[in-house]
Design a protein around this motif. Structure first.
Motif, mmCIF file in Angstrom:
data_model
loop_
_atom_site.group_PDB
_atom_site.id
_atom_site.type_symbol
_atom_site.label_atom_id
_atom_site.label_comp_id
_atom_site.label_asym_id
_atom_site.label_seq_id
_atom_site.Cartn_x
_atom_site.Cartn_y
_atom_site.Cartn_z
ATOM 1 N N HIS A 182 0.835 -1.205 0.000
ATOM 2 C CA HIS A 182 0.000 0.000 0.000
ATOM 3 C C HIS A 182 0.871 1.258 0.000
ATOM 4 O O HIS A 182 0.580 2.228 -0.710
ATOM 5 C CB HIS A 182 -0.929 -0.010 1.212
ATOM 6 C CG HIS A 182 -2.017 -1.027 1.126
ATOM 7 N ND1 HIS A 182 -2.765 -1.232 -0.013
ATOM 8 C CD2 HIS A 182 -2.510 -1.906 2.052
ATOM 9 C CE1 HIS A 182 -3.659 -2.195 0.202
ATOM 10 N NE2 HIS A 182 -3.517 -2.612 1.450
ATOM 11 N N ILE B 279 -2.494 9.794 -1.751
ATOM 12 C CA ILE B 279 -3.465 8.784 -1.327
ATOM 13 C C ILE B 279 -4.692 8.770 -2.229
ATOM 14 O O ILE B 279 -5.224 7.702 -2.564
ATOM 15 C CB ILE B 279 -3.863 9.029 0.141
ATOM 16 C CG1 ILE B 279 -2.688 8.629 1.061
ATOM 17 C CG2 ILE B 279 -5.109 8.230 0.518
ATOM 18 C CD1 ILE B 279 -2.931 8.871 2.528
ATOM 19 N N SER C 81 -5.936 5.649 -4.295
ATOM 20 C CA SER C 81 -7.271 5.122 -4.016
ATOM 21 C C SER C 81 -8.048 4.905 -5.298
ATOM 22 O O SER C 81 -8.712 3.874 -5.476
ATOM 23 C CB SER C 81 -8.024 6.099 -3.101
ATOM 24 O OG SER C 81 -9.370 5.700 -2.941
ATOM 25 N N GLU C 82 -7.955 5.868 -6.218
ATOM 26 C CA GLU C 82 -8.654 5.739 -7.499
ATOM 27 C C GLU C 82 -8.132 4.566 -8.317
ATOM 28 O O GLU C 82 -8.894 3.880 -8.999
ATOM 29 C CB GLU C 82 -8.499 7.040 -8.294
ATOM 30 C CG GLU C 82 -9.220 8.230 -7.661
ATOM 31 C CD GLU C 82 -8.872 9.548 -8.339
ATOM 32 O OE1 GLU C 82 -7.916 9.541 -9.163
ATOM 33 O OE2 GLU C 82 -9.515 10.570 -8.040
ATOM 34 N N SER D 64 -6.523 1.817 -7.090
ATOM 35 C CA SER D 64 -6.657 0.516 -6.416
ATOM 36 C C SER D 64 -8.090 0.149 -6.078
ATOM 37 O O SER D 64 -8.412 -1.029 -5.865
ATOM 38 C CB SER D 64 -5.826 0.516 -5.125
ATOM 39 O OG SER D 64 -6.362 1.436 -4.178
ATOM 40 N N LEU E 207 -9.476 1.061 -3.337
ATOM 41 C CA LEU E 207 -9.561 1.067 -1.876
ATOM 42 C C LEU E 207 -9.882 2.468 -1.382
ATOM 43 O O LEU E 207 -9.519 3.466 -2.005
ATOM 44 C CB LEU E 207 -8.241 0.592 -1.258
ATOM 45 C CG LEU E 207 -7.824 -0.848 -1.571
ATOM 46 C CD1 LEU E 207 -6.428 -1.115 -1.030
ATOM 47 C CD2 LEU E 207 -8.832 -1.833 -0.984
ATOM 48 N N ALA E 208 -10.557 2.539 -0.242
ATOM 49 C CA ALA E 208 -10.919 3.833 0.330
ATOM 50 C C ALA E 208 -9.656 4.567 0.803
ATOM 51 O O ALA E 208 -8.717 3.930 1.294
ATOM 52 C CB ALA E 208 -11.877 3.647 1.500
ATOM 53 N N PRO E 209 -9.624 5.896 0.655
ATOM 54 C CA PRO E 209 -8.470 6.654 1.151
ATOM 55 C C PRO E 209 -8.175 6.399 2.625
ATOM 56 O O PRO E 209 -7.006 6.339 3.023
ATOM 57 C CB PRO E 209 -8.890 8.110 0.918
ATOM 58 C CG PRO E 209 -9.865 8.052 -0.214
ATOM 59 C CD PRO E 209 -10.613 6.765 -0.012
ATOM 60 N N GLN E 210 -9.243 6.235 3.407
ATOM 61 C CA GLN E 210 -9.038 5.974 4.835
ATOM 62 C C GLN E 210 -8.305 4.656 5.072
ATOM 63 O O GLN E 210 -7.489 4.537 5.991
ATOM 64 C CB GLN E 210 -10.394 5.951 5.571
ATOM 65 C CG GLN E 210 -11.135 7.278 5.554
ATOM 66 C CD GLN E 210 -11.967 7.467 4.288
ATOM 67 O OE1 GLN E 210 -11.837 6.699 3.329
ATOM 68 N NE2 GLN E 210 -12.816 8.499 4.289
ATOM 69 N N THR E 211 -8.602 3.670 4.211
ATOM 70 C CA THR E 211 -7.929 2.369 4.340
ATOM 71 C C THR E 211 -6.449 2.504 4.054
ATOM 72 O O THR E 211 -5.603 1.990 4.801
ATOM 73 C CB THR E 211 -8.554 1.352 3.367
ATOM 74 O OG1 THR E 211 -9.934 1.189 3.682
ATOM 75 C CG2 THR E 211 -7.854 0.005 3.472
ATOM 76 N N LEU E 212 -6.125 3.199 2.961
ATOM 77 C CA LEU E 212 -4.720 3.383 2.597
ATOM 78 C C LEU E 212 -3.986 4.190 3.663
ATOM 79 O O LEU E 212 -2.855 3.861 4.034
ATOM 80 C CB LEU E 212 -4.614 4.087 1.244
ATOM 81 C CG LEU E 212 -5.079 3.270 0.025
ATOM 82 C CD1 LEU E 212 -5.034 4.130 -1.228
ATOM 83 C CD2 LEU E 212 -4.212 2.037 -0.149
ATOM 84 N N SER E 213 -4.621 5.254 4.139
ATOM 85 C CA SER E 213 -4.005 6.082 5.177
ATOM 86 C C SER E 213 -3.741 5.274 6.439
ATOM 87 O O SER E 213 -2.673 5.379 7.062
ATOM 88 C CB SER E 213 -4.909 7.276 5.486
ATOM 89 O OG SER E 213 -4.323 8.094 6.472
#
Length: 298
Positions: A9, A19, A23-24, A26, A28-34
């Protein structure tokens, strides 16, 4: 223990430049990556990004981690490709860049162990200037580059040099030219017509210094980036030429020339340059382990 999911990640965010973009790409939500990056920073005990406006900038440590992550996931991708090739019965591609100053006979000796692997290997050779080959290596178009010098400091390319071996240098001449020079070596080189490697060859400067040390002043009548072309001119009797002692017998047989003598103290080394500190490609590993003298059967 390093969490490779978190590292992936981080790698995705670093490559995307932020991020939101990661996110766009992958899904995945930005919060998940963060959260994943925060967890990785906590486990490593260091900060990997600094905020700059709405974006993220790698810290010095973050750049180091990214370098390792690039290598880790590149090797993982190579492993997947190798396994797919083996399962499908396909040959493993081995993409080699050969600097134009490396003699073709030496390159074939160096690469020979890669063809003796249990796995089928399909070798693809590219010859060019070292700088151009290193550029292709940096973007993974090549697996390894063969050169006569280590990775240049001036290059803004990450790479690691693995020394394969070295050889002394000898001088050769066509029979008629050799007979006209006299038997005493190296005195016979004084004022003799001389062919020398081009400016990019690592051995050029040591050879010129050796001439000075021996107090001989040959007449330089040709300079060549391509060692095969230099030998072709030497075969025609245009001038004396230097070449690797390791393949002296082959040079004499192939070009019909005579060996005049050896330049004591002048040695030519050969290197495999890769983007990985620890070699993983099976063919690169084979040539690295074999080395020049062992590959030549000496």
């Amino acid at each position: 223990m390093l969490n490779y999911k978190q590292l992936h990640h981080f790698w995705s965010v670093a490559r995307a430049g932020g991020i939101v973009r990661a996110s766009e790409r992958s899904g995945l939500a930005p919060q998940t990556l963060s959260g994943q990056i925060g967890a990785l920073e906590a486990s490593l005990g260091t900060t990997l990004f600094h905020r700059r406006g709405r974006g993220l900038v790698l810290t010095e440590t973050g750049q180091m981690v990214l370098d390792y992550a690039e290598e880790i996931f590149r090797v993982g991708s190579e492993l997947e490709e190798a396994l797919r090739s083996r399962a499908a019965g396909r040959a493993i591609p081995f993409r080699v860049g050969i600097a134009d100053v490396v003699p073709k006979a030496i390159a074939s000796v160096l690469l020979a162990p890669s063809m003796d692997l249990p796995e089928a290997v399909r070798i693809v050779c590219r010859e060019n200037k070292l700088e151009r080959l290193l550029g292709e290596l940096a973007i993974h178009k090549l697996d390894v580059v063969l050169a006569d010098s280590p990775m240049p400091d001036r290059m803004d390319v990450r790479g690691y040099s693995h020394k394969l071996g070295e050889s002394t240098i000898s001088f050769f001449a066509a029979p008629a030219l050799a007979a006209s020079l006299g038997p005493q070596f190296p005195a016979c080189l004084d004022r003799a017509p001389m062919l020398i490697p081009g400016a990019d060859a690592a051995v050029r400067r040591p050879l010129l210094q050796w001439f000075e040390a021996q107090r001989v002043a040959p007449r330089i009548v040709g300079e060549f980036d391509d060692s095969a072309l230099m030998k072709a001119f030497g075969e025609r009797g245009v001038g004396v030429f230097p070449a690797t002692t390791l393949i002296a017998d082959e040079i004499c047989h192939q070009h019909g020339v005579r060996r005049l003598g050896e330049a004591d103290g002048v040695r030519e080394a050969y290197y495999a340059i890769s983007v990985e500190r620890r070699i993983s490609h099976p063919a690169t590993l084979a040539i690295s382990r074999s080395g020049l003298n062992r590959a030549a059967g000496r």
